[in-house]
Design an enzyme around this catalytic site. Structure first.
Site, PDB file in Angstrom:
ATOM      1  N   ARG A  63       0.870  -1.181   0.000  1.00 12.65           N
ATOM      2  CA  ARG A  63       0.000   0.000   0.000  1.00 12.65           C
ATOM      3  C   ARG A  63       0.898   1.219   0.000  1.00 12.65           C
ATOM      4  O   ARG A  63       2.118   1.098   0.035  1.00 12.65           O
ATOM      5  CB  ARG A  63      -1.012  -0.025   1.148  1.00 12.65           C
ATOM      6  CG  ARG A  63      -0.650  -0.743   2.385  1.00 12.65           C
ATOM      7  CD  ARG A  63       0.550  -0.204   3.092  1.00 12.65           C
ATOM      8  NE  ARG A  63       0.392   1.215   3.338  1.00 12.65           N
ATOM      9  CZ  ARG A  63       1.357   2.055   3.584  1.00 12.65           C
ATOM     10  NH1 ARG A  63       2.601   1.651   3.647  1.00 12.65           N
ATOM     11  NH2 ARG A  63       1.122   3.337   3.787  1.00 12.65           N
ATOM     12  N   GLY A  64       0.276   2.391  -0.027  1.00 12.58           N
ATOM     13  CA  GLY A  64       1.058   3.616  -0.170  1.00 12.58           C
ATOM     14  C   GLY A  64       1.058   4.006  -1.643  1.00 12.58           C
ATOM     15  O   GLY A  64       1.370   3.172  -2.516  1.00 12.58           O
ATOM     16  N   ALA A  65       0.706   5.244  -1.916  1.00  9.92           N
ATOM     17  CA  ALA A  65       0.466   5.656  -3.304  1.00  9.92           C
ATOM     18  C   ALA A  65       1.626   5.330  -4.266  1.00  9.92           C
ATOM     19  O   ALA A  65       1.407   4.700  -5.313  1.00  9.92           O
ATOM     20  CB  ALA A  65       0.126   7.149  -3.329  1.00  9.92           C
ATOM     21  N   ARG A 100      -7.730  -0.170  -6.463  1.00 10.45           N
ATOM     22  CA  ARG A 100      -7.967   0.823  -5.402  1.00 10.45           C
ATOM     23  C   ARG A 100      -8.231   2.175  -6.066  1.00 10.45           C
ATOM     24  O   ARG A 100      -7.569   2.520  -7.050  1.00 10.45           O
ATOM     25  CB  ARG A 100      -6.780   0.904  -4.428  1.00 10.45           C
ATOM     26  CG  ARG A 100      -6.661  -0.357  -3.569  1.00 10.45           C
ATOM     27  CD  ARG A 100      -5.756  -0.168  -2.376  1.00 10.45           C
ATOM     28  NE  ARG A 100      -6.322   0.711  -1.374  1.00 10.45           N
ATOM     29  CZ  ARG A 100      -5.605   1.298  -0.417  1.00 10.45           C
ATOM     30  NH1 ARG A 100      -4.308   1.103  -0.328  1.00 10.45           N
ATOM     31  NH2 ARG A 100      -6.178   2.081   0.470  1.00 10.45           N
ATOM     32  N   GLN A 211      -1.869   2.179  10.779  1.00  8.45           N
ATOM     33  CA  GLN A 211      -0.638   2.103   9.998  1.00  8.45           C
ATOM     34  C   GLN A 211       0.493   2.927  10.603  1.00  8.45           C
ATOM     35  O   GLN A 211       1.657   2.693  10.308  1.00  8.45           O
ATOM     36  CB  GLN A 211      -0.914   2.536   8.557  1.00  8.45           C
ATOM     37  CG  GLN A 211      -1.702   1.484   7.808  1.00  8.45           C
ATOM     38  CD  GLN A 211      -2.295   2.020   6.533  1.00  8.45           C
ATOM     39  OE1 GLN A 211      -3.064   2.970   6.554  1.00  8.45           O
ATOM     40  NE2 GLN A 211      -1.939   1.433   5.423  1.00  8.45           N
ATOM     41  N   ASP A 252      -2.063  10.945  -1.158  1.00  8.85           N
ATOM     42  CA  ASP A 252      -2.486   9.916  -2.111  1.00  8.85           C
ATOM     43  C   ASP A 252      -2.967  10.524  -3.424  1.00  8.85           C
ATOM     44  O   ASP A 252      -2.907   9.885  -4.473  1.00  8.85           O
ATOM     45  CB  ASP A 252      -3.582   9.050  -1.504  1.00  8.85           C
ATOM     46  CG  ASP A 252      -3.038   8.301  -0.296  1.00  8.85           C
ATOM     47  OD1 ASP A 252      -3.070   8.881   0.824  1.00  8.85           O
ATOM     48  OD2 ASP A 252      -2.530   7.189  -0.466  1.00  8.85           O
ATOM     49  N   ASN A 262      -5.335  12.504   1.741  1.00 13.03           N
ATOM     50  CA  ASN A 262      -4.399  11.619   2.447  1.00 13.03           C
ATOM     51  C   ASN A 262      -5.206  10.778   3.435  1.00 13.03           C
ATOM     52  O   ASN A 262      -6.424  10.939   3.571  1.00 13.03           O
ATOM     53  CB  ASN A 262      -3.324  12.452   3.165  1.00 13.03           C
ATOM     54  CG  ASN A 262      -2.163  11.604   3.657  1.00 13.03           C
ATOM     55  OD1 ASN A 262      -1.590  10.818   2.892  1.00 13.03           O
ATOM     56  ND2 ASN A 262      -1.794  11.746   4.920  1.00 13.03           N
ATOM     57  N   LYS A 263      -4.536   9.903   4.130  1.00  9.72           N
ATOM     58  CA  LYS A 263      -5.187   8.976   5.054  1.00  9.72           C
ATOM     59  C   LYS A 263      -6.138   9.707   6.005  1.00  9.72           C
ATOM     60  O   LYS A 263      -5.847  10.806   6.480  1.00  9.72           O
ATOM     61  CB  LYS A 263      -4.107   8.238   5.839  1.00  9.72           C
ATOM     62  CG  LYS A 263      -4.587   7.178   6.784  1.00  9.72           C
ATOM     63  CD  LYS A 263      -5.402   6.075   6.132  1.00  9.72           C
ATOM     64  CE  LYS A 263      -4.650   5.343   5.053  1.00  9.72           C
ATOM     65  NZ  LYS A 263      -5.374   4.214   4.477  1.00  9.72           N
TER      66      LYS A 263
HETATM   67  O1  MRU Z   1      -4.360   3.158   2.312  1.00  6.90           O
HETATM   68  P1  MRU Z   1      -2.914   3.311   2.037  1.00  6.90           P
HETATM   69  O2  MRU Z   1      -2.027   2.735   3.079  1.00  6.90           O
HETATM   70  O3  MRU Z   1      -2.528   2.880   0.660  1.00  6.90           O
HETATM   71  O4  MRU Z   1      -2.745   4.878   2.098  1.00  6.90           O
HETATM   72  C1  MRU Z   1      -1.599   5.504   1.816  1.00  6.90           C
HETATM   73  C2  MRU Z   1      -0.979   6.032   3.040  1.00  6.90           C
HETATM   74  O5  MRU Z   1      -0.389   5.307   3.771  1.00  6.90           O
HETATM   75  C3  MRU Z   1      -1.030   7.430   3.353  1.00  6.90           C
HETATM   76  O6  MRU Z   1      -2.182   8.069   3.045  1.00  6.90           O
HETATM   77  C4  MRU Z   1       0.232   8.127   2.899  1.00  6.90           C
HETATM   78  O7  MRU Z   1       0.355   9.280   3.637  1.00  6.90           O
HETATM   79  C5  MRU Z   1       0.308   8.472   1.452  1.00  6.90           C
HETATM   80  S1  MRU Z   1       1.299   7.360   0.536  1.00  6.90           S
HETATM   81  C6  MRU Z   1       2.904   8.048   0.627  1.00  6.90           C
END
Ligand code: MRU
Length: 371
Positions: A63-65, A100, A211, A252, A262-263
């Site tokens: 995960r993570g963009a 996603r 996370q 993201d 973002n999250k």
């Molecule tokens: O749902 P995820 O884990 O894919 O979301 C991404 C993240 O962990 C965060 O939003 C993050 O700050 C951005 S990705 C560098």
């Protein structure tokens, strides 16, 4: 280039002892960390076909963009290894794109691989896709290192203004685990540590996916950076007490006016930061900017299984992973994975080209070829 994060021939290799994504030389598969097992176990899994790549993204093994984008690109290569017709190319793009919805890096990477291979004869497409995916992964490492350098300059400024450790608050995991190396919001921290600047990192995202607790705390521990975990709801208090010098978060998707997705929980932090005069920076690689969106209003917000809200999972004293219910059976719940922080609450966007204001004009000035 193969192992983007550690290749000594690459400038700016991330020295971390762990890598979220590895492609061994000439391999027609990739290896990733199954992040669901962290922080209790470091489990690597092989991804050997496009279906596995899609599953890994959808189920959040990875995960993570930026990492989602890179794995998506390799997923295209894996699909083309099996069949490289026009139809197969379109199908692979559509299947991976559907995994996603929020992080734009996925669409960006899939489009980039498709644009590279579509004009080629089918027989040449798979090799070209692997090369393009390698390029995307390598660029991500270099981009994040550049973000780190620009963020480091901000941290140096704080260190000059006040003695003691620089107290940085972050949210969720925008670390090396979310990328091919360095992370985005964490890159300035890792470079600051290498330079000997003392740090104290406030770590959150303790709900719904935890996370911050499971990934960021693990990464900072691996790198020996002092950190403290807090419940998400404590961020405002810490800022009010003057215990936070700066907030660094990832992104993201960022609209062309600087609105930042973002999250979930990021917006609350931005509000508290504004109310307490704490600078709030968003670290983002340029592939996270969605130039097609005038504002954050149209960013699709992923909703996830409400089990993530109604239960918590962890490891018990016997080393068993257990999931327990925390609400009455049948309770209704909502589980939005992301929120949008309006540009007006963002002090600055830290990109690979430098720090800019979160506005249409300033972003366009920094990336004139994209705007
Ligand atoms: O749902 P995820 O884990 O894919 O979301 C991404 C993240 O962990 C965060 O939003 C993050 O700050 C951005 S990705 C560098």
């Amino acid at each position: 280039m193969r192992d983007a994060a550690r290749d000594p021939n690459l400038p700016h290799a991330d020295p971390a002892p762990y890598r979220a994504l590895v492609r061994s030389p000439k391999a027609r598969h990739i290896d990733v960390i199954d992040q669901r097992a962290l922080p209790h176990a470091l489990v690597r899994v092989k991804i050997g076909d496009a279906e596995a790549a899609a599953l890994a993204i959808r189920r959040m093994w990875i995960r993570g963009a930026p990492l989602i984008g890179a794995v998506g690109a390799y997923g295209m290569a894996l699909a083309l290894d099996r069949e490289a017709s026009d139809g197969a190319l379109a199908q692979a793009h559509a299947a991976l794109d559907a995994t996603r919805p929020t992080a734009i890096n996925l669409r960006w990477a899939l489009d980039r691989v498709r644009a590279k291979v579509a004009p080629l004869a089918p027989s040449a497409r798979a090799d070209a896709a692997w090369a393009e995916a390698d390029a995307i992964a390598a660029e991500d490492v270099a981009i994040n290192h550049a973000i780190g350098e620009h963020g480091l300059a901000l941290l140096r400024g704080i260190a000059q203004r006040r003695p003691g450790p620089i107290r940085v608050m972050t949210h969720c995991n925008a670390g090396a685990l979310a990328t091919c190396g360095w992370g985005t919001a964490t890159a300035p921290l890792f470079l600051a540590q290498a330079e000997g600047l003392p740090l104290q990192v406030w770590v959150s995202e303790t709900r719904p996916r935890m996370q911050g607790a499971s990934l960021t705390a693990w990464e900072l521990g691996q790198r020996g950076i002092p950190h403290t975990l807090l419940p998400d709801s404590a961020s405002g208090l810490l800022m009010q007490r003057g215990d936070v010098d700066v907030v660094f978060v990832g992104a993201d998707r960022v609209a062309r006016n600087g609105d930042t997705c973002n999250k979930i929980g990021t917006y609350d932090k931005a509000l508290a930061a504004r109310d307490n005069n704490v600078p709030f920076y968003v670290a983002l690689p340029s592939p996270t900017i969605d130039w097609s969106l005038a504002s954050g209003d149209a960013i699709p917000i992923e909703t996830r299984d409400t089990d993530e809200v109604l239960t918590v999972a962890g490891r018990d004293d016997y080393g068993q992973t257990v999931r327990v219910a925390i609400a009455p059976h049948g309770t209704k719940a909502v589980n939005y994975a992301f929120d949008v922080t309006p540009a007006r609450l963002v002090t600055g966007l830290v990109t690979e080209r430098g720090v800019t204001r979160a506005s249409k004009e300033w972003l366009a000035a920094m990336f004139p070829e994209r705007a």
